[in-house]
Structures are given as C-alpha cells and as structure tokens.
Design a protein around this motif. Sequence first.
Motif, PDB file in Angstrom:
ATOM      1  N   ASN A 109       3.818  15.727  10.542  1.00  0.00           N
ATOM      2  CA  ASN A 109       2.771  14.848  10.343  1.00  0.00           C
ATOM      3  C   ASN A 109       1.981  15.477   8.825  1.00  0.00           C
ATOM      4  O   ASN A 109       1.580  14.773   8.553  1.00  0.00           O
ATOM      5  CB  ASN A 109       1.371  14.968  11.369  1.00  0.00           C
ATOM      6  N   ASP A 161       1.063  -0.695  -0.193  1.00  0.00           N
ATOM      7  CA  ASP A 161       0.135   0.314   0.232  1.00  0.00           C
ATOM      8  C   ASP A 161       0.898   1.080  -0.021  1.00  0.00           C
ATOM      9  O   ASP A 161       2.157   1.286  -0.482  1.00  0.00           O
ATOM     10  CB  ASP A 161      -1.171  -0.030   1.481  1.00  0.00           C
ATOM     11  N   GLU A 164       2.094  11.051   1.230  1.00  0.00           N
ATOM     12  CA  GLU A 164       1.111  10.206   1.448  1.00  0.00           C
ATOM     13  C   GLU A 164       0.313  10.552  -0.305  1.00  0.00           C
ATOM     14  O   GLU A 164       0.145   9.828  -1.195  1.00  0.00           O
ATOM     15  CB  GLU A 164      -0.034   9.630   2.442  1.00  0.00           C
ATOM     16  N   GLU A 165      -0.330  11.805   0.122  1.00  0.00           N
ATOM     17  CA  GLU A 165      -0.779  12.377  -0.901  1.00  0.00           C
ATOM     18  C   GLU A 165      -0.556  12.819  -2.557  1.00  0.00           C
ATOM     19  O   GLU A 165      -1.029  11.791  -3.497  1.00  0.00           O
ATOM     20  CB  GLU A 165      -1.524  13.603  -0.676  1.00  0.00           C
ATOM     21  N   ASP A 179       0.646   3.003   2.631  1.00  0.00           N
ATOM     22  CA  ASP A 179       0.961   4.071   3.656  1.00  0.00           C
ATOM     23  C   ASP A 179       2.454   3.770   4.795  1.00  0.00           C
ATOM     24  O   ASP A 179       3.874   3.159   4.248  1.00  0.00           O
ATOM     25  CB  ASP A 179      -0.086   2.899   4.590  1.00  0.00           C
ATOM     26  N   LYS A 194       4.261  13.996   6.294  1.00  0.00           N
ATOM     27  CA  LYS A 194       3.670  13.011   6.342  1.00  0.00           C
ATOM     28  C   LYS A 194       2.352  12.669   5.171  1.00  0.00           C
ATOM     29  O   LYS A 194       2.071  11.672   4.350  1.00  0.00           O
ATOM     30  CB  LYS A 194       3.479  11.701   7.173  1.00  0.00           C
ATOM     31  N   LYS A 195       1.015  13.459   5.570  1.00  0.00           N
ATOM     32  CA  LYS A 195       0.378  13.172   4.836  1.00  0.00           C
ATOM     33  C   LYS A 195       0.185  13.835   3.741  1.00  0.00           C
ATOM     34  O   LYS A 195      -0.114  13.184   2.905  1.00  0.00           O
ATOM     35  CB  LYS A 195      -0.920  14.811   5.818  1.00  0.00           C
ATOM     36  N   THR A 210       3.855   5.222   7.731  1.00  0.00           N
ATOM     37  CA  THR A 210       3.226   5.481   8.831  1.00  0.00           C
ATOM     38  C   THR A 210       4.841   5.343   9.448  1.00  0.00           C
ATOM     39  O   THR A 210       5.472   5.667   9.700  1.00  0.00           O
ATOM     40  CB  THR A 210       2.219   5.006   9.003  1.00  0.00           C
ATOM     41  N   GLU A 211       5.153   3.697   9.073  1.00  0.00           N
ATOM     42  CA  GLU A 211       6.932   3.169   9.732  1.00  0.00           C
ATOM     43  C   GLU A 211       7.646   4.038   8.955  1.00  0.00           C
ATOM     44  O   GLU A 211       8.916   4.738   9.847  1.00  0.00           O
ATOM     45  CB  GLU A 211       6.625   1.855   8.565  1.00  0.00           C
ATOM     46  N   GLU A 213       0.325   9.022  -3.974  1.00  0.00           N
ATOM     47  CA  GLU A 213      -1.254   8.661  -4.271  1.00  0.00           C
ATOM     48  C   GLU A 213      -1.324   8.776  -5.784  1.00  0.00           C
ATOM     49  O   GLU A 213      -2.136   8.004  -6.561  1.00  0.00           O
ATOM     50  CB  GLU A 213      -2.012   8.425  -3.398  1.00  0.00           C
TER      51      GLU A 213
END
Length: 337
Positions: A164, A127, A171-172, A129, A167-168, A131-132, A175
């Motif tokens: 944070n 995926d 990710e966007e 994600d 990170k967001k 986060t890790e 995607e």
Amino acid sequence: MLGTIERIKNAVLFKCNALNDKIISDELVTIIDSCIYHLAEDLVSLTIDFEFNEDKIRDNIDGLIKQSLVKKIKRKLFIDSLALQITNDSFIEDYVYEKIKIKDIKKNYIKELENNKNTNQLNMTEDLDITEYYDSVIDYVKNSIVKVIEENKTLVENVMNVVNNSKKELEEKLEDLINNVDEKYLTILINELNDESELDHDEEKEEKGGVSMTDSIKDIALDEKSTNDFEKYDDMTLFNKVLLSLNTKEETLQRREKKIEERRRNVEERLESTNDNIEANIKRENELSKRKLSLNDKEVKLNAKLSETEVIFLNIKPLLKGLNNIKSSEIGGSDDE
C-alpha cells in the motif's frame, strides 16, 4: 504578424511534443522501475527467513504494472495535449498583440492550463489513480507470499502495508511528474517568446538604421502614384471595387473555416478511434494479467498435488517390495515340498 504567431505556435508545439516523448522514455520509466525495485526489496527484507527470490518478485511485478502504467501516462499526456495547445496559442496571440506581458504569463499560465484540462474538450479523461493496477500486485503478493507466511499475522500485515505504501509513493511521484511537466511547458513558451522579441528588436534596428533619403523618395512617389490611380475612377466605381474585394475575402475566409471545421471533425474522429483502441488494449492487458495469475495459481496447486503423489509412491514402494518377497517365499516353499 500572423506569420510570426504561427511560427511561434509551431516552435512551441514541436518542443512540447519532444518534451513529452522524453518524459515517457526517461523520467517515467525511471520512476516506475525505482518503485518496483524498492517494493521487491522491502518484501524480501520482511520475509528474509522464507528465502523468496527478489529478482523473481521484481520481474513479476514489473510484468504486471509497468507497461500498463506507461500507457496510462501516455494517454494522459495525449488527452492533455489539446488543452496545452489551446493554452499556448491563447497566450502567444495575446503577447504578440501586446495585450499581456511575460510576467502575466508566468502568473496565470499554470492556472489557465489546469482550467483548460478540466473543460474536457475531447470528452476523454485520465487521472493518476493506479488502484486497478496495484490490485493485480496485491493478488500476486497474496498468492505468492502471503500464502507462505499466513500463520504469522503480524508479518502478513506488514507485507500488505509495504504494498500500500508503494502504491501511494508511486501515485505521488506521478503527480509530481505531471506538475513538473506543466512548469517545463511554461519555460518553453517563455523562451520562445523571448527569442522572438529579440529577433523583432534586431529587425527593427536594422530597418531604422537602413532608411535612406532614396527610400523616402520612393515611398513618396509610390503614394502619389496610388493617389493618381484612385482618381481615375468615380466614387461609385471605387465603391463597387471595394465591395467586390470584401466579398472575395469573405468567401476565402468561409472556405478556410470550412476546411478547418472538416479537419477538426477528422481529428475528433481519429481521437475517438484512438481512445477506443486504447481502452480495448487496456482491457485485453488486464484480462491477460488475470489469466496469468490464474495459471500461476493452478501451477502451484498442480505442483502440490504432484508432490503428494510422489510421497504416496514413496510410501507404497516398500509395501510392494514386501509383497514381492512374500510371494517369492511362497513359490519357493511349494517347490521344496
């Protein structure tokens, strides 16, 4: 017809693979570098009074996540490649056999590609994600920045919000990158089908324009010759010849199917081995990142202890000097007596 289908499939596969390589080397690296740059810039802007080194922060964050994120997206594109090939092959065959038109491909391609991705043919998943990966960034920020500014609770909160939000944002962008790649796959497929249609149309025109009376006569002669050849045999002999031909073709198809099945098993074994290697490498990289953070923390503590030791030595030095003076005076007094 089969030759045409295979030619289109190979051309589409080659161009999609080339696109994946370009996405990794250009767009993906640019996206990651941009997010890391902005994150370091925002952190330094918030903590300007503490004079943190922006280049050092940027390099540290880059070392923590960039290589791992590139491998993650490579892995995703690799896992999705089988779904991509299945989707392309299906649409190519249906189009060549005139079951669908270009407008049907445009309408259904992305949805069908997503469905094939979700069927998980390789029994592997990946995926978007991250986060890790950002957990290591959070640990770094806490150890290197928050420890220095921890008395200012509002500033600490703002610093963590910046991480944070970064990170967001990343990710966007990842995607959007994958979605845009899917659209580019569709464009490659449509362009190849259109090029093939134009080529077939030109060949058809040449064939129609080049038919002559001589060709027609030759065709008639060949048909008559074929008819005469068949008349040499009785019905039972013809039946046996046809049956033998069919059996031979069936055996050939069975051999091809066995070879294809063997190739499929080999591919699955190689994919499984590749998956294990990727997982092992990712695990080793995460362990190395954690060890690096631990060593950085120990280095900070050691430097602090060295500073304390230096202060103690500086305080002891006047005391030792005073003791030496007292001792010297005592020795001198005894000589006078």
